[in-house]
Scaffold this motif. Structure first.
Motif: not given
Length: 492
Positions: A393-400
């Motif tokens: 999910r972090l990858i998909a959201d371009n998150a930290e």
């Protein structure tokens, strides 16, 4: 005083004991995987209900499929299947309670497959429950499908009348019940994995289809597989626990259980052959366990992984030691608040801020002395359940990505088998040798480790951003150590 039925009346007055006679209990549940967690959770709930005067037809018969379970069976049998449950925290008074809900135990290796299948097929058994660990469901994480090539599964496919695997035994018993017209039982997972009932159903049907497609169709139409969220920190029983019980409470128990006071069980009310009235003793029944399950797995289990390998590398050996380090507490808070919480749907009746503080308090419980080795165990199976969904999910959201990547980098360093003080240790994982081979050489380590789709799925191997974050944190651990890496990460 040795724990057994005869000595129950002689126990010290402060020790709770069954209010029912053991002879009044008959087995309605067969549980595969009698271990500490089951005895601190499902068996304890069932005993509480029996103490209220109900559920005497819902006693538990344990089923063991592993050779290393003979020690527990012998210990429990020697004391009439009674055991002591000890709750530990920082309070001066803790509950000490003798549990009597388990009434028997059969081992495939000693009693034989036929005896186990016959017991499971008995019409009195209406629930077959499981605590077989995350890796016990025979699922290939790279494909999401049942792995029929595992040795014990192959054995059962070649010897369907003498099964040794969990799903071989379940399907053989269901086939016998179908043939005899005694009806199905509910198969209920109590393991910490997402959608545990759905996974159990998928594995059971996959095995059944390989043996008898008609049986698979009957199971699909008649057997229920409720999902559940289960929670209670239960460390491994140690010699010190046994000695403390003897010294402080006068009980000689060959295999007691210690656990935290906190306990939770959220369960879908889908039982084809009835169930105990567990709701009367605190179990929460719901139509949809998914929000509770995701909250618990991502916050509790995910945070456990986030601290355990880093803590072990740092030289700590207990969870509470790790949580006494302010750097770890701040790291876990940031992971829960910034990485996990934004991914969670609202959970009915739960204040997430309070829940996260409860987790910090539970992890910090020094009385329970939860071993990091226990939390570290079977990492190659745990990552796909507890960390990968959050990372995806972090990858998909371009998150930290650094906090989450540090969890994986710490595991890579942990697999080297030496902490940062030079102390060697063994890796408690069925695939330890294979996993260690992935990190043996620095050259190409990232691609070898992260490329294992059965551990990390399909998204992480193709994420350049995650690969960069992993390599960045691996380099920091090598050059700065655990404390230096956390300090740098938290001051950015």
């Amino acid at each position: 005083m040795k724990l057994n039925e005869q000595n129950l009346p002689q126990l010290p007055a402060h020790i709770a004991r069954p209010s029912y006679t053991l002879e009044s209990i008959t087995a309605g549940i067969a549980h595969i995987g009698i271990g500490g967690f089951h005895r601190a959770h499902q068996a304890a709930y069932t005993d509480a209900l029996m103490n209220s005067g109900e559920a005497h037809e819902w006693g538990i018969c344990g089923i063991g499929t592993r050779t290393d379970e003979s020690g527990m069976r012998d210990a429990l049998a020697s004391q009439d299947y009674l055991y002591t449950l000890v709750e530990l925290d920082d309070r001066p008074e803790t509950e000490v309670r003798v549990i009597g809900s388990i009434r028997d135990m059969l081992l495939v290796g000693q009693d034989g497959s036929d005896a186990v299948v016959t017991r499971l097929a008995d019409s009195s058994i209406r629930i077959v429950s499981l605590t077989i660990t995350e890796g016990g469901y025979c699922m290939d994480e790279s494909t999401g499908q049942f792995n029929a090539m595992l040795p014990h599964v192959q054995h059962d496919l070649k010897n369907p009348r003498a099964p040794i695997s969990v799903f071989g035994l379940i399907c053989a018993a269901l086939a016998k019940r179908r043939g005899e017209g005694t009806g199905p039982f509910t198969v209920m997972s109590c393991d910490n994995l997402p959608h545990n009932g759905d996974v159990t159903r998928k594995a059971t049907l996959a095995f059944a289809n390989l043996v008898d497609p008609e049986l698979a169709g009957w199971i699909e139409s008649n057997v229920s597989f409720p999902n559940a969220m289960v929670d209670r920190i239960t460390p491994m029983t140690s010699a010190a626990h046994r000695n403390n019980l003897k010294q402080q409470h006068g009980i000689q128990d060959a295999w007691p259980v210690v656990c935290e006071p906190f306990v939770q069980w959220v369960l879908e009310d889908r039982f084809v052959a009835g169930r105990p009235a567990w709701d009367k003793v605190g179990v929460q029944f719901t139509d949809d366990v998914a929000p509770y399950e995701e909250m618990k797995i991502k916050l509790l289990n995910g945070s456990h992984l986030a601290l355990t390998y880093l803590g072990f590398l740092r030289g700590y050996r207990f969870v509470h030691e790790t949580m006494a380090d302010p750097l770890f507490v701040e790291y876990i808070r940031r992971y829960m608040d910034d990485d996990v919480t934004p991914q969670l749907a609202p959970v009915p009746g739960i204040d997430l801020t309070e829940y996260k503080q409860t987790l910090i308090d539970r992890f910090s419980n020094c009385a329970i002395a939860d071993q990091l080795e226990r939390v570290c165990s079977d990492g190659s199976s745990k990552f796909s359940k507890f960390s990968v969904p959050t990372i995806n999910r972090l990858i998909a959201d371009n998150a930290e990505l650094d906090r989450a990547a540090l969890v994986v980098a710490a595991w890579a360093m942990y697999l080297k088998g030496v902490d940062e003080h030079g102390t060697p240790y063994s890796i408690p994982d069925p695939r330890a040798e294979f996993c260690q081979s992935l990190v043996e050489e620095d050259e190409g380590l990232t691609e070898r480790l992260l490329g294992r789709e059965e551990i990390f799925g399909t998204q992480i191997p193709h994420s350049l951003a995650f690969h960069d974050a992993f390599e960045r944190n691996l380099l920091r651990l090598r050059t700065l150590g655990v404390s230096g890496t956390l300090d740098l990460l938290l001051t950015r």
